[in-house]
Design a protein around this motif. Structure first.
Motif, PDB file in Angstrom:
ATOM      1  N   LYS A  55       0.822  -1.220   0.000  1.00  0.00           N
ATOM      2  CA  LYS A  55       0.000   0.000   0.000  1.00  0.00           C
ATOM      3  C   LYS A  55       0.856   1.271   0.000  1.00  0.00           C
ATOM      4  O   LYS A  55       0.665   2.152  -0.827  1.00  0.00           O
ATOM      5  N   SER A  56       1.789   1.339   0.949  1.00  0.00           N
ATOM      6  CA  SER A  56       2.618   2.544   1.044  1.00  0.00           C
ATOM      7  C   SER A  56       3.467   2.727  -0.208  1.00  0.00           C
ATOM      8  O   SER A  56       3.683   3.858  -0.661  1.00  0.00           O
ATOM      9  N   THR A  57       3.936   1.626  -0.763  1.00  0.00           N
ATOM     10  CA  THR A  57       4.755   1.727  -1.972  1.00  0.00           C
ATOM     11  C   THR A  57       3.943   2.385  -3.096  1.00  0.00           C
ATOM     12  O   THR A  57       4.441   3.285  -3.779  1.00  0.00           O
ATOM     13  N   PHE A  95       1.204  11.353   5.748  1.00  0.00           N
ATOM     14  CA  PHE A  95       2.053  10.161   5.788  1.00  0.00           C
ATOM     15  C   PHE A  95       1.626   9.164   6.864  1.00  0.00           C
ATOM     16  O   PHE A  95       0.909   9.507   7.796  1.00  0.00           O
ATOM     17  N   GLN A  96       2.131   7.939   6.703  1.00  0.00           N
ATOM     18  CA  GLN A  96       1.849   6.888   7.679  1.00  0.00           C
ATOM     19  C   GLN A  96       2.505   7.213   9.030  1.00  0.00           C
ATOM     20  O   GLN A  96       1.913   7.031  10.077  1.00  0.00           O
ATOM     21  N   GLU A  97       3.727   7.713   8.986  1.00  0.00           N
ATOM     22  CA  GLU A  97       4.430   8.090  10.212  1.00  0.00           C
ATOM     23  C   GLU A  97       4.182   9.568  10.478  1.00  0.00           C
ATOM     24  O   GLU A  97       4.040  10.339   9.549  1.00  0.00           O
ATOM     25  N   MET A 171      -3.749   9.727   1.847  1.00  0.00           N
ATOM     26  CA  MET A 171      -3.607   9.479   3.280  1.00  0.00           C
ATOM     27  C   MET A 171      -3.175   8.032   3.486  1.00  0.00           C
ATOM     28  O   MET A 171      -3.897   7.106   3.130  1.00  0.00           O
ATOM     29  N   ASP A 172      -1.963   7.876   4.044  1.00  0.00           N
ATOM     30  CA  ASP A 172      -1.451   6.529   4.269  1.00  0.00           C
ATOM     31  C   ASP A 172      -1.764   6.133   5.710  1.00  0.00           C
ATOM     32  O   ASP A 172      -1.186   6.677   6.645  1.00  0.00           O
ATOM     33  N   GLU A 173      -2.668   5.201   5.889  1.00  0.00           N
ATOM     34  CA  GLU A 173      -3.079   4.729   7.225  1.00  0.00           C
ATOM     35  C   GLU A 173      -3.416   5.900   8.145  1.00  0.00           C
ATOM     36  O   GLU A 173      -2.763   6.085   9.186  1.00  0.00           O
ATOM     37  N   PRO A 174      -4.449   6.672   7.800  1.00  0.00           N
ATOM     38  CA  PRO A 174      -4.710   7.908   8.543  1.00  0.00           C
ATOM     39  C   PRO A 174      -5.030   7.731  10.022  1.00  0.00           C
ATOM     40  O   PRO A 174      -4.844   8.665  10.784  1.00  0.00           O
TER      41      PRO A 174
HETATM   42 MG    MG Z   1       2.184   1.107   4.803  1.00  0.00          MG
END
Ligand code: MG
Ligand code: ADP
Length: 339
Positions: A55-57, A95-97, A171-174
């Motif tokens: 997903k993030s990629t 971002f996820q982080e 939105m990555d893993e909001p």
């Molecule tokens: Mg990810």
């Protein structure tokens, strides 16, 4: 108000993200394997998949943070590989982080981001006030981000992602790691933002998040899209109801029930079977019980429920994962070790 951003020419009618045959490897690890999909303008579109699914990629490629290795992608009408600056001007990213500077205040974070994108002062200040109100951080304008709660930080990041009035917000893993109430609140902001006209592409490993938030979902696993559809379409495809049965002879029960016209399919579980039915299970259940009893099969346990996103995932991937570490009330999928 326009900030002078060009609106890209969309090639496919109504689609604001177009991805074709995308592949990406980290050395020997194929993170993304031949992915194609489109997102329509105005949609909330989700990638739902376990950790490590890719997903993030994909999000990093679409937001120009990773270079395209193979395939093509367009965002807001611009080619991600050939016009990365245009793409960057059209999007916002969460971002996820967490990526906030701990020593800046809420207002400073937004101010800095606006300057970075050369927003004129008045527009910048107007937008900051609008967004602070949207994510309800009015009382925290001059608070250092290090003193914000996890949920407030996430809200600030969302506000930052929206500073430049992007056409698409990624939105990555909001809601990763947030408590249930905070997650629901974030979902409300996401819906608000979407209603105001921003297309949203989000990734999540939370089934309920994808289910409740998305117009359409792609389930992604091992770098591939397994299935795409509206949440209700995906669930309805499994049948109207699911009946879980444990009996003295599951194989024989399965054989008997297969003959019923209202049975759409049967899936084996470790201790029982799941019978997918395309009628109201409440009324079919007595018939099933009679049939099994007459066949000499003793029913030990039975349960009737509507298909959930969880069932959709199991149905299409053949795997079942519950995140033991997830917050109460949320079901998540977690990748087991690759065999
Ligand atoms: Mg990810
Ligand atoms: P997700 O966001 O769905 O959890 P990712 O896109 O982060 O998945 O990861 C997909 C795969 O690529 C995983 O196998 C992961 O270990 C690998 N991967 C991700 N980032 C890197 C990296 N920087 N270097 C090497 N492997 C990576």
């Amino acid at each position: 108000m326009s900030l002078g951003k060009g609106i890209g020419v969309l090639t496919l009618e109504g689609s604001i993200i177009e991805v074709n045959d995308l592949e990406y490897s980290f050395g020997d690890v194929k993170a993304v394997d031949n992915i194609s999909f489109t997102v329509q303008e105005g949609e909330i579109f989700s990638f739902l998949g376990p950790n490590g699914a890719g997903k993030s990629t994909v999000i990093n490629i679409l937001t120009t943070l990773l270079m395209i290795q193979k395939g093509t992608a367009k965002v807001a009408g611009y080619d991600v590989e050939k016009e990365p600056e245009k793409v960057r001007e059209s999007i916002g990213i969460v971002f996820q982080e967490l990526t906030l500077d701990r020593d800046m205040t809420v207002r400073e974070i937004l101010e800095y981001h606006g300057r970075l994108y050369s927003m004129p002062k008045t527009a910048r200040q107007e937008r900051i006030e609008e967004l602070i109100k949207l994510v309800e951080l009015e009382g925290k304008r001059d608070t250092l981000t290090r003193h914000l709660s996890g949920g407030m930080k996430r809200r600030l990041e969302i506000a930052r992602g929206l500073m430049t009035r992007p056409k698409v917000l990624f939105m990555d893993e909001p809601t990763l790691g947030l408590d249930p109430q905070t997650r629901i609140r974030i979902w409300e902001y996401v819906k608000d933002i979407n209603q105001q006209g921003t297309t949203i592409f989000l990734t999540t490993h939370y089934m309920d998040e994808a289910d409740q938030l998305s117009d359409r979902i792609s389930i992604i696993d091992h770098g591939e899209i397994i299935v795409t559809g509206k949440p209700w379409e995906l669930k309805n495809a499994l049948g109207q109801d699911l009946i879980y049965l444990e009996s003295s002879d599951n194989a024989a029960a399965s054989g008997l029930l297969k003959g019923l016209s209202s049975v759409k399919g049967i899936r084996e579980k470790s201790k029982g079977i799941v019978v997918m039915v395309n009628v109201d299970g409440t009324y079919l259940l007595p018939e099933i019980m009679d049939l099994l009893r007459n066949g000499g099969i003793r029913v030990k346990a039975v349960n009737l429920k509507k298909p959930s996103m969880d069932d959709v995932f199991v149905h299409y991937t053949g795997r079942e994962f519950r995140d033991e570490g997830a917050e109460k009330g949320s079901v998540a999928i977690v990748r087991a070790g690759r065999r």
